[in-house]
Scaffold this active site. Structure first.
Site, PDB file in Angstrom:
ATOM      1  N   ASP A   1      11.496  24.985 -31.514  1.00  0.00           N
ATOM      2  CA  ASP A   1      12.307  23.900 -32.059  1.00  0.00           C
ATOM      3  C   ASP A   1      13.765  24.261 -32.239  1.00  0.00           C
ATOM      4  OD1 ASP A   1      12.051  25.669 -34.220  1.00  0.00           O
ATOM      5  OD2 ASP A   1      12.244  24.035 -35.665  1.00  0.00           O
TER       6      ASP A   1
ATOM      7  N   CYS B   1       0.847  -1.201   0.000  1.00  0.00           N
ATOM      8  CA  CYS B   1       0.000   0.000   0.000  1.00  0.00           C
ATOM      9  C   CYS B   1       0.876   1.243   0.000  1.00  0.00           C
ATOM     10  CB  CYS B   1      -0.946   0.016   1.204  1.00  0.00           C
ATOM     11  SG  CYS B   1      -0.093   0.183   2.784  1.00  0.00           S
TER      12      CYS B   1
ATOM     13  N   CYS C   1       3.592   1.621   2.605  1.00  0.00           N
ATOM     14  CA  CYS C   1       4.839   0.887   2.340  1.00  0.00           C
ATOM     15  C   CYS C   1       5.796   1.739   1.517  1.00  0.00           C
ATOM     16  CB  CYS C   1       4.548  -0.418   1.594  1.00  0.00           C
ATOM     17  SG  CYS C   1       3.573  -1.616   2.499  1.00  0.00           S
TER      18      CYS C   1
ATOM     19  N   ASP D   1      15.434  28.949 -29.023  1.00  0.00           N
ATOM     20  CA  ASP D   1      14.224  28.792 -28.215  1.00  0.00           C
ATOM     21  C   ASP D   1      14.512  28.182 -26.844  1.00  0.00           C
ATOM     22  OD1 ASP D   1      12.523  29.748 -30.251  1.00  0.00           O
ATOM     23  OD2 ASP D   1      12.523  27.784 -31.211  1.00  0.00           O
TER      24      ASP D   1
ATOM     25  N   ASP E   1       6.900  29.691 -31.212  1.00  0.00           N
ATOM     26  CA  ASP E   1       7.883  30.206 -32.155  1.00  0.00           C
ATOM     27  C   ASP E   1       7.266  30.076 -33.546  1.00  0.00           C
ATOM     28  OD1 ASP E   1      10.438  30.942 -33.274  1.00  0.00           O
ATOM     29  OD2 ASP E   1      10.676  28.828 -33.791  1.00  0.00           O
TER      30      ASP E   1
END
Length: 734
Positions: free
Chosen positions: A629, A20, A23, A633, A435
């Site tokens: 990309d 559980c 634990c 950036d 962008d």
């Protein structure tokens, strides 16, 4: 899976024996207390622990020893071993459940003799013998159920409590009370049937084991995404040796090897095509089913499928460096990380078991002294029911199972969430900044208009102009040359001269050709015989002249991706404000923004200023995601609340981002937001029902309306239902 950097080291451990959230929380606390551990996170659903530590102070053996001291087992995780680990655990749980069921079913049979409406059902007399019941129950209680006593012992020794404590207390109460009844009435055994509760303890343990078995199977399904990716990896490759293909194990392929990929075969490494043409199915990377044409110079990736032609490829990335291996690693790390919302469940679980034990004792006292007029049996039943139904298993599984299923489904669709935190926080995004170049647009200029003056034939002029530009490396020249190839083979160029910043001058088929800007034509005293509106549309305009006569006007622009407008529209319908952030001139940016429907434009921004613009938006109390990309950036991606990198971009941008889109398609950004929202909603559903289940179940059990064995069945069902709800995320249509 271990990595190292100087003295800092990371290791992933497979942990066995957790039942559980208490634990996993105890193991996490124990590891974090060790000197030299920077951070430890334990995932109950994955049954793993990820530890970052100082290798000069600790090693893997010390970490495993600590986990064993806490009462659990651990081994260093082996990459690609997920399936075996899961399967072994499921087979073990299945065996234990079957043995427990064999000894419990006879005791279940005896229950028919306890009720007037089932008295007609035959029950063998020997099963009603208290000593037979005692013997059967003892095997289940201390043989099969020893795991609960062991777990409870270690939990209490470490000054905490978990599900094992509740199960051990509840079943022991029923078992030892029955033993007491047998010993008390040993002289009268055989004269009349005794009211014993051996079947209660045995059936409780069996039902809990059944719930754990269902849970293990369901959790196995939640990691299907990783299994599918691992199974995609081919085991062998055909490598060119002395001009002939030789089949060798994939691990023996070296950088620079020439491989032969036959039709229908999986590509074993990331490589560049050196000869051949084919279509390659890259759906495992991008989520798109349409194959991609490949020819000389194109990149191909490990585990993608070569559909028709034979390819000769040169290995560029092998082993752990391939795109597939990176995807597997990112998904594993995301599924193994902890979402902020899980802290709520951890805090509740930490105090839940002591509260339940206290409630169970109060239930017994109130029932015995006030509600049942001193009926010890009924009071005991109510106490056992409270102990059993309150197990916080469902609470511990609520978050990690949803994270596993959600991030796995997203990965199948080509969206990689690097962390569970990114998966959760994307849900809050209200502003997305894009962008322009390579994100909204294709990133490569193309001819959009080729206007030929009336007295000339386009089919004749285009090849001449395209040939003249073919010796130039300028992106605009490349666009014009590419455009011209659609009109047939280009003629030979006799002379060529580049005019920096203005255009080119060339001789083709003995014709003097000049292509360039309005300024170049003015300097050469060439009259432009038509006006165009292309500049007003933000396009780059070039003029072409043959033998000092203006013959054509060419407009070149970075074309918008086919799906950009649809993606922007869908994001806006989801209540997200869209912004374009670009270094381009305002006129060009406004034109593109108008075409795709962007809400706001911030143009003319230098690369170094992009992060500052993101900071301004954050100061407006917006929750901002940045999509880009390029190398320029990366600072903005890192500054935003969520950075989203297009997989077609630079490695620096991808590294700085929280989410990677495996294809340059903005619809995948829509998928990322949608998957985040659905996953967070699923987590909240799980947490609500787990808490509601306990809140409703405890009073019902305390009132005596729920038999202990029914409480056990309900507890098991709650855990399974949480996992099954999480698995719904794997069927989300993206």
């Amino acid at each position: 899976m271990t990595t190292s950097s100087t003295s800092n080291k990371e290791v992933t451990l497979d942990i066995q024996g957790m039942t559980c959230a208490a634990c996993s929380a105890r193991i996490e606390r124990g590891l974090n207390k060790l000197e030299g551990v920077d951070q430890a996170t334990v995932n109950l659903a994955l049954e793993t622990g990820h530890v970052s530590f100082d290798s000069t102070k600790l090693d893997e053996e010390a970490l495993i020893a600590k986990i064993q001291k806490l009462g659990y087992d651990a081994v260093v995780h082996k990459e690609n071993d997920e399936r075996d680990h899961r399967q072994i655990e499921i087979e073990k749980k299945t065996r234990i459940f079957i043995i427990s069921a064999i000894f419990s079913l006879p005791l279940l049979w005896t229950m028919f003799a306890h009720f007037s409406f089932t008295r007609g059902i035959y029950v063998p007399e020997f099963l009603m013998n208290p000593y037979v019941q005692w013997a059967l129950a003892t095997v289940v209680q201390f043989g099969i159920g020893w795991q609960f006593y062991k777990g409870a012992y270690y939990a209490l020794r470490n000054k905490s409590a978990n599900m094992d404590v509740l199960v051990a207390l509840g079943t022991s109460a029923a078992y030892f009370y029955s033993v007491y009844i047998v010993l008390k009435n040993r002289e009268h055994i055989g004269m009349h049937h005794l009211d014993l509760y051996f079947e209660t303890s045995a059936i409780l343990i069996t039902l809990i084991l059944l719930g754990k078995l269902f849970e293990a199977r369901a959790k196995g399904h939640s990691s299907d995404a990783i299994k599918k990716l691992i199974r995609l990896q081919p085991k062998t490759a055909f490598v060119e040796r002395n001009g002939k293909p030789l089949e060798i194990p994939i691990r023996e392929v070296k950088l620079g090897d020439i491989l032969i990929i036959k039709p229908g075969a999986s590509i074993p490494v990331d490589a560049v095509v050196i000869s051949g043409d084919s279509a390659v199915n890259e759906s495992m990377l991008t989520g798109e089913s349409l194959p991609v044409d490949k020819s000389t110079g194109d990149m191909v990736y490990a585990a993608t499928l070569n559909e028709n032609g034979t390819l000769r490829i040169k290995a560029k990335k092998i082993g752990h460096d391939t795109v597939l291996s990176n995807i597997i690693r990112v998904v594993e790390e995301a599924q193994g990380s902890k979402a902020p919302i899980q802290r709520l469940a951890d805090k509740i679980s930490a105090i839940f078991v002591p509260i339940v034990v206290t409630l169970a004792v109060i239930t017994f006292i109130l029932s015995y002294f006030l509600l049942t007029d001193g009926n010890f049996t009924q009071s005991l039943e109510r106490m056992i029911a409270v102990l059993v139904i309150a197990c916080p298993c469902a609470l511990g599984l609520a978050t990690p199972t949803s994270i596993m299923a959600g991030s796995g489904r997203a990965a199948e669709a080509g969206v990689l969430f690097k962390t569970a935190e990114a998966l959760e926080y994307t849900n809050t995004i209200d502003t997305i900044v894009f962008d322009k170049t390579g994100t909204i647009t294709k990133g490569t200029p193309a001819v959009t208009n080729f206007l030929v003056l009336d007295q000339y034939e386009k089919e004749t002029l285009v090849p001449l102009i395209a040939a003249a530009e073919s010796n130039s490396e300028h992106p605009v020249a490349t666009a014009i040359t590419t455009y011209g190839k659609d009109y047939g083979e280009l003629p030979a160029v006799q002379t060529f001269k580049a005019i920096p910043g203005q255009g080119i001058a060339a001789t083709v088929e003995n014709k003097q050709i000049i292509i360039g800007t309005r300024k170049l034509f003015k300097d050469r005293h060439i009259e432009i015989n038509c006006n165009s509106h292309f500049e007003d549309e933000g396009k780059t305009v070039m003029y072409a002249a043959i033998n000092q006569q203006h013959v054509a006007t060419i407009a070149v622009a970075d074309e918008v991706k086919e799906t950009s407008k649809e993606a922007i529209s869908k994001l806006q319908s989801m209540g997200i404000h869209t912004i374009m952030l670009t270094g381009d001139q305002p006129k060009t940016a406004e034109t593109i923004a108008k075409e795709v429907g962007i809400d706001r434009v911030i143009a003319g921004v230098l690369p170094t200023e992009k992060a500052a613009e993101i900071e301004k938006l954050l100061e407006e109390k917006r929750h901002v995601a940045m999509v880009g990309d390029g190398l320029n950036d990366a600072p903005a991606l890192a500054k935003a609340d969520i950075g989203i990198a297009m997989g077609t971009g630079t490695d620096v941008a991808i590294e700085a981002a929280d989410i990677t889109i495996m294809k340059g398609d903005l619809l995948k950004v829509v998928d990322a937001v949608k998957m985040s929202r659905l996953t967070v909603r699923n987590i909240k559903q799980n947490l609500f029902w787990a808490l509601a289940y306990n809140s409703i179940g405890i009073p019902i059990a305390a009132s005596g309306l729920l038999a202990p064995w029914l409480a056990g069945a309900a507890m098991a069902f709650s855990s399974v239902s949480v996992v099954l709800n999480a698995l719904r995320l794997q069927r989300v249509q993206l």
